[in-house]
Design a protein around this motif. Structure first.
Motif, PDB file in Angstrom:
ATOM      1  N   UNK A 252       0.807  -1.219   0.000  1.00 58.40           N
ATOM      2  CA  UNK A 252       0.000   0.000   0.000  1.00 58.40           C
ATOM      3  C   UNK A 252       0.838   1.266   0.000  1.00 58.40           C
ATOM      4  N   UNK A 253       2.107   1.134   0.387  1.00 62.36           N
ATOM      5  CA  UNK A 253       2.928   2.348   0.517  1.00 62.36           C
ATOM      6  C   UNK A 253       3.871   2.546  -0.656  1.00 62.36           C
ATOM      7  N   UNK A 254       4.037   1.505  -1.466  1.00 64.19           N
ATOM      8  CA  UNK A 254       5.169   1.518  -2.397  1.00 64.19           C
ATOM      9  C   UNK A 254       4.929   2.373  -3.644  1.00 64.19           C
ATOM     10  N   UNK A 255       3.667   2.674  -3.964  1.00 70.91           N
ATOM     11  CA  UNK A 255       3.364   3.343  -5.231  1.00 70.91           C
ATOM     12  C   UNK A 255       4.146   4.651  -5.439  1.00 70.91           C
ATOM     13  N   UNK A 256       4.106   5.596  -4.476  1.00 70.22           N
ATOM     14  CA  UNK A 256       4.868   6.825  -4.678  1.00 70.22           C
ATOM     15  C   UNK A 256       6.361   6.558  -4.798  1.00 70.22           C
ATOM     16  N   UNK A 257       6.843   5.544  -4.070  1.00 68.38           N
ATOM     17  CA  UNK A 257       8.271   5.242  -4.120  1.00 68.38           C
ATOM     18  C   UNK A 257       8.658   4.688  -5.494  1.00 68.38           C
ATOM     19  N   UNK A 258       7.766   3.863  -6.058  1.00 70.61           N
ATOM     20  CA  UNK A 258       8.037   3.340  -7.396  1.00 70.61           C
ATOM     21  C   UNK A 258       8.018   4.469  -8.414  1.00 70.61           C
ATOM     22  N   UNK A 259       7.059   5.403  -8.245  1.00 68.55           N
ATOM     23  CA  UNK A 259       7.004   6.558  -9.147  1.00 68.55           C
ATOM     24  C   UNK A 259       8.320   7.309  -9.138  1.00 68.55           C
ATOM     25  N   UNK A 260       8.777   7.632  -7.919  1.00 67.37           N
ATOM     26  CA  UNK A 260      10.008   8.393  -7.799  1.00 67.37           C
ATOM     27  C   UNK A 260      11.203   7.606  -8.347  1.00 67.37           C
ATOM     28  N   UNK A 264      13.697   8.742 -11.271  1.00 65.51           N
ATOM     29  CA  UNK A 264      15.139   8.784 -11.037  1.00 65.51           C
ATOM     30  C   UNK A 264      15.891   7.971 -12.078  1.00 65.51           C
ATOM     31  N   UNK A 265      15.332   6.802 -12.431  1.00 64.00           N
ATOM     32  CA  UNK A 265      15.990   5.995 -13.457  1.00 64.00           C
ATOM     33  C   UNK A 265      16.011   6.768 -14.773  1.00 64.00           C
ATOM     34  N   UNK A 266      14.934   7.531 -15.026  1.00 58.90           N
ATOM     35  CA  UNK A 266      14.930   8.377 -16.229  1.00 58.90           C
ATOM     36  C   UNK A 266      16.041   9.411 -16.184  1.00 58.90           C
ATOM     37  N   UNK A 267      16.193  10.085 -15.025  1.00 57.95           N
ATOM     38  CA  UNK A 267      17.211  11.136 -14.948  1.00 57.95           C
ATOM     39  C   UNK A 267      18.628  10.567 -14.936  1.00 57.95           C
ATOM     40  N   UNK A 268      18.773   9.254 -14.752  1.00 57.04           N
ATOM     41  CA  UNK A 268      20.091   8.628 -14.842  1.00 57.04           C
ATOM     42  C   UNK A 268      20.751   8.980 -16.169  1.00 57.04           C
ATOM     43  N   UNK A 269      19.906   9.080 -17.205  1.00 60.70           N
ATOM     44  CA  UNK A 269      20.451   9.313 -18.535  1.00 60.70           C
ATOM     45  C   UNK A 269      21.033  10.713 -18.692  1.00 60.70           C
ATOM     46  N   UNK A 270      20.832  11.573 -17.684  1.00 61.64           N
ATOM     47  CA  UNK A 270      21.533  12.854 -17.692  1.00 61.64           C
ATOM     48  C   UNK A 270      22.960  12.678 -17.190  1.00 61.64           C
ATOM     49  N   UNK A 271      23.255  11.532 -16.602  1.00 63.88           N
ATOM     50  CA  UNK A 271      24.558  11.327 -15.998  1.00 63.88           C
ATOM     51  C   UNK A 271      24.590  11.964 -14.618  1.00 63.88           C
ATOM     52  N   UNK A 272      25.599  11.615 -13.841  1.00 62.80           N
ATOM     53  CA  UNK A 272      25.755  12.210 -12.516  1.00 62.80           C
ATOM     54  C   UNK A 272      26.942  13.141 -12.583  1.00 62.80           C
ATOM     55  N   UNK A 273      26.662  14.430 -12.818  1.00 64.98           N
ATOM     56  CA  UNK A 273      27.707  15.391 -13.135  1.00 64.98           C
ATOM     57  C   UNK A 273      28.795  15.443 -12.053  1.00 64.98           C
ATOM     58  N   UNK A 274      28.381  15.739 -10.794  1.00 66.34           N
ATOM     59  CA  UNK A 274      29.380  15.944  -9.738  1.00 66.34           C
ATOM     60  C   UNK A 274      30.135  14.645  -9.463  1.00 66.34           C
ATOM     61  N   UNK A 318       5.905   3.935 -16.122  1.00 68.86           N
ATOM     62  CA  UNK A 318       5.384   3.768 -14.768  1.00 68.86           C
ATOM     63  C   UNK A 318       3.880   4.008 -14.742  1.00 68.86           C
ATOM     64  N   UNK A 319       3.398   4.944 -15.584  1.00 67.28           N
ATOM     65  CA  UNK A 319       1.949   5.168 -15.660  1.00 67.28           C
ATOM     66  C   UNK A 319       1.227   3.915 -16.139  1.00 67.28           C
ATOM     67  N   UNK A 320       1.836   3.231 -17.115  1.00 68.28           N
ATOM     68  CA  UNK A 320       1.185   2.035 -17.660  1.00 68.28           C
ATOM     69  C   UNK A 320       1.298   0.858 -16.703  1.00 68.28           C
TER      70      UNK A 320
ATOM     71  N   UNK B 150       4.065  14.150  -8.870  1.00 68.62           N
ATOM     72  CA  UNK B 150       4.021  12.822  -9.459  1.00 68.62           C
ATOM     73  C   UNK B 150       3.755  11.752  -8.405  1.00 68.62           C
ATOM     74  N   UNK B 151       4.384  11.916  -7.230  1.00 68.72           N
ATOM     75  CA  UNK B 151       4.204  10.908  -6.175  1.00 68.72           C
ATOM     76  C   UNK B 151       2.802  10.945  -5.600  1.00 68.72           C
ATOM     77  N   UNK B 152       2.297  12.171  -5.335  1.00 67.25           N
ATOM     78  CA  UNK B 152       0.960  12.287  -4.766  1.00 67.25           C
ATOM     79  C   UNK B 152      -0.078  11.783  -5.768  1.00 67.25           C
ATOM     80  N   UNK B 153       0.170  12.027  -7.053  1.00 63.64           N
ATOM     81  CA  UNK B 153      -0.760  11.570  -8.077  1.00 63.64           C
ATOM     82  C   UNK B 153      -0.933  10.055  -8.008  1.00 63.64           C
ATOM     83  N   UNK B 154       0.188   9.339  -7.770  1.00 62.74           N
ATOM     84  CA  UNK B 154       0.080   7.878  -7.713  1.00 62.74           C
ATOM     85  C   UNK B 154      -0.741   7.441  -6.498  1.00 62.74           C
ATOM     86  N   UNK B 155      -0.638   8.184  -5.383  1.00 66.38           N
ATOM     87  CA  UNK B 155      -1.468   7.856  -4.218  1.00 66.38           C
ATOM     88  C   UNK B 155      -2.941   8.113  -4.557  1.00 66.38           C
ATOM     89  N   UNK B 156      -3.205   9.262  -5.196  1.00 69.50           N
ATOM     90  CA  UNK B 156      -4.583   9.631  -5.512  1.00 69.50           C
ATOM     91  C   UNK B 156      -5.217   8.626  -6.474  1.00 69.50           C
TER      92      UNK B 156
END
Lengths: 332, 224
Positions: A252-260, A264-274, A318-320, B150-156
């Motif tokens: 029940x808690x994992x959805x927002x974490x999976x979204x994030x 984050x995996x998407x932004x990996x393709x920007x590389x980690x500059x620092x 992730x939406x799908x 984006x995170x809150x949307x997934x909860x909603x």
């Protein structure tokens, strides 16, 4: 039918995101006061070679063509879009002329993916586990200790953290090399071993720097769910704690974490500059940095476009996938 | 009498320390710490200069008080507005769905996917270095609200299908009141946590104005 309609409208959004993103990064550098052509000419002139005015003029027009700066702004825009979208090419790099941008990205991308995918996933798993313990079993001593470590490490600025790691493991205990040093070779066991060995320190710095965020976020999420009636009911029914945590709280808690995580995996393709600059890691971040420093427009456009496409794709995927993680969700 | 737990006390003391250093102390600075060569350069910490002086002849301690003031302002403003806007947009998008959700998703994904650094450079150059704290905060808000959204949307999205939401809807509650009264309480704790996490944002990445990251990065650059 409902899914098809959802998929269609979501795909439209997906392509709109990529188009708007590419348009923004096309226009932003062109409104900057710096002129890459003059800068490049200046570099050539200052190297001591003398040129006749007509030679300078010829060189300027060649450079304009290479940078894609010929013609009016709308023409340049059309050319850029045609080349990037239909040809899948960003032209030759100017800093490493005449290597194509695509080849440079192809060489750096595996390194960045190798480092960032592993460290992001490890940080995610560790962070969510600690966050779950801190949120659900907040009275237990191990939860308090683990959460304390996370809260202590989280606010330390990343570059300080990385420098501390370098001082500890390179100067005081010389275990790891100062900067990334892997001989390019075939995929032999030695090559893989040395690649992993050289990546330990940058990976560690990313994991330590990132997992606190997941802890704090997961703690807040799971503490709320621990108060739900169905959790109390499960506990009264005699369901074991591990099952409650795994099947009741996490799901029940994992959805927002999976979204994030997906973003984050998407932004990996920007590389980690620092990270990549501090550890001398040959990834996309270093490439972007080179592009900025050498005002290599084509390369910059290439690396940023890859990032935009990757983030948009991750958000779409992730939406799908939401209904897979939470069957209650319907496509609307 | 409410019994305060140890963690709340520790947090309160730290917050008080920040407020004293960042809000009260800057007014007692004997000179403008931003001006160069106000004091001898590169001094070791002493009673006269608690944290020593920088290579530009600024007192590090007083510079730090100004920096904490700026960091505090940016941190609080950005965290508050980015989280508020993000949570609202996420709740509306996730709960209402359809074209409104697509539109909001489009906005979120664009601001997540376009890297902020080139835009920051552009804004800084267009304003000729006269970036105020407010402008910096505004740019940071614009690039930070989509993440919580984006995170809150997934909860909603998941909340929308729960029994009690249907009950509320059948008993005639409006969409707005369902969002505010039924779903928002669920994300409130998470939003507060998220917002407090985001307060640290200006520390490592604000190269434009003297925020806490600035003296640190300066020290690092001048270190051998």
């Amino acid at each position: 039918m409902r899914f098809a309609r959802y998929l269609f409208s979501r795909l439209v959004t997906y392509f709109l995101v990529i188009w708007i993103g590419m348009t923004v990064i096309f226009f932003v550098p062109r409104f900057l006061p710096s002129d890459p052509v003059t800068a490049a000419l200046g570099r050539v002139m200052s190297s001591g070679s003398t040129m006749r005015p007509e030679e300078v003029q010829a060189m300027r027009s060649t450079l304009m063509q290479l940078y894609g700066l010929e013609g009016t702004l709308p023409e340049q825009y059309l050319n850029f879009m045609k080349r990037a979208v239909f040809g899948g090419s960003f032209g030759p790099s100017l800093a490493f002329y005449p290597t194509p941008v695509n080849a440079l990205i192809g060489k750096s991308l595996p390194w960045t993916l190798f480092l960032l995918l592993t460290s992001t996933l490890i940080a995610w798993v560790i962070g969510n586990l600690i966050g779950l313990l801190a949120g659900y079993q907040s009275g237990k001593i191990y939860s308090k200790v683990l959460e304390g470590i996370a809260i202590f490490l989280y606010p330390i600025p990343y570059y300080i953290l990385a420098l501390i790691l370098i001082i500890l493991f390179v100067y005081i205990n010389p275990i790891f090399p100062v900067s990334f040093n892997v001989q390019r070779a075939s995929l032999s066991p030695e090559f893989i071993g040395s690649a992993i060995f050289n990546s330990v320190l940058p990976a560690l710095s990313i994991i330590v720097g990132a997992f606190g965020w997941w802890v704090l976020s997961m703690k807040a999420l799971s503490a709320g769910i621990a108060e739900e009636d169905y959790v109390s009911f499960a506990r009264l029914k005699g369901v074991g704690e591990p099952t409650i945590m795994g099947r009741y709280i996490v799901r029940n808690a994992i959805l927002p974490q999976i979204t994030q995580l997906a973003l984050n995996i998407g932004t990996i393709f920007n590389g980690a500059l620092i990270t990549e600059i501090l550890f001398g890691y040959p990834g996309l971040g270093t490439l972007t940095y080179t592009a900025v420093v050498q005002s290599d427009y084509n390369l910059l456009m290439g690396t940023i476009s890859i990032g935009i496409i990757a983030v948009a794709t991750a958000a779409l995927v992730v939406d799908l996938l939401y209904p897979l993680f939470d069957p209650r969700i319907e496509y609307r | 009498m409410v019994k305060l737990n140890g963690r709340l006390k520790a947090g309160g003391v730290l917050l008080l320390l920040f407020i004293i250093v960042g809000v009260i102390l800057p007014h007692f600075s004997p000179y403008d710490p931003r001006s160069w060569n106000a004091v001898p350069r590169n001094l070791q910490p002493s009673l006269a200069h608690l944290l020593g002086t920088t290579s530009l002849g600024q007192d590090t301690f007083w510079l730090l008080t100004f920096a904490v003031q700026n960091s505090l302002f940016i941190g609080v403003v950005v965290a508050f507005f980015a989280t508020t806007i993000g949570v609202l947009a996420g709740l509306i998008g996730g709960f209402v769905g359809g074209p409104i959700d697509r539109g909001l998703t489009l906005l979120m994904d664009v601001f997540i996917s376009v890297p902020s650094l080139p835009i920051l450079i552009l804004v800084a150059s267009l304003l000729h270095g006269k970036t105020s704290l407010l402008t910096i905060s505004l740019v940071l808000i614009v690039f930070n609200w989509p993440w919580p959204a984006r995170q809150v949307r997934s909860i909603a999205l998941s909340m929308r299908e729960r029994e009690f939401i249907n009950t509320a809807r059948f008993s005639g509650a409006s969409t707005l009141s369902i969002i505010v009264r039924e779903i928002f309480p669920y994300v409130l704790t998470w939003s507060l946590a998220n917002s407090s996490i985001r307060c640290w944002l200006p520390l490592p990445r604000s190269p434009v104005s003297p925020s806490s990251g600035y003296p640190a990065s300066n020290k690092l650059r001048s270190a051998p």
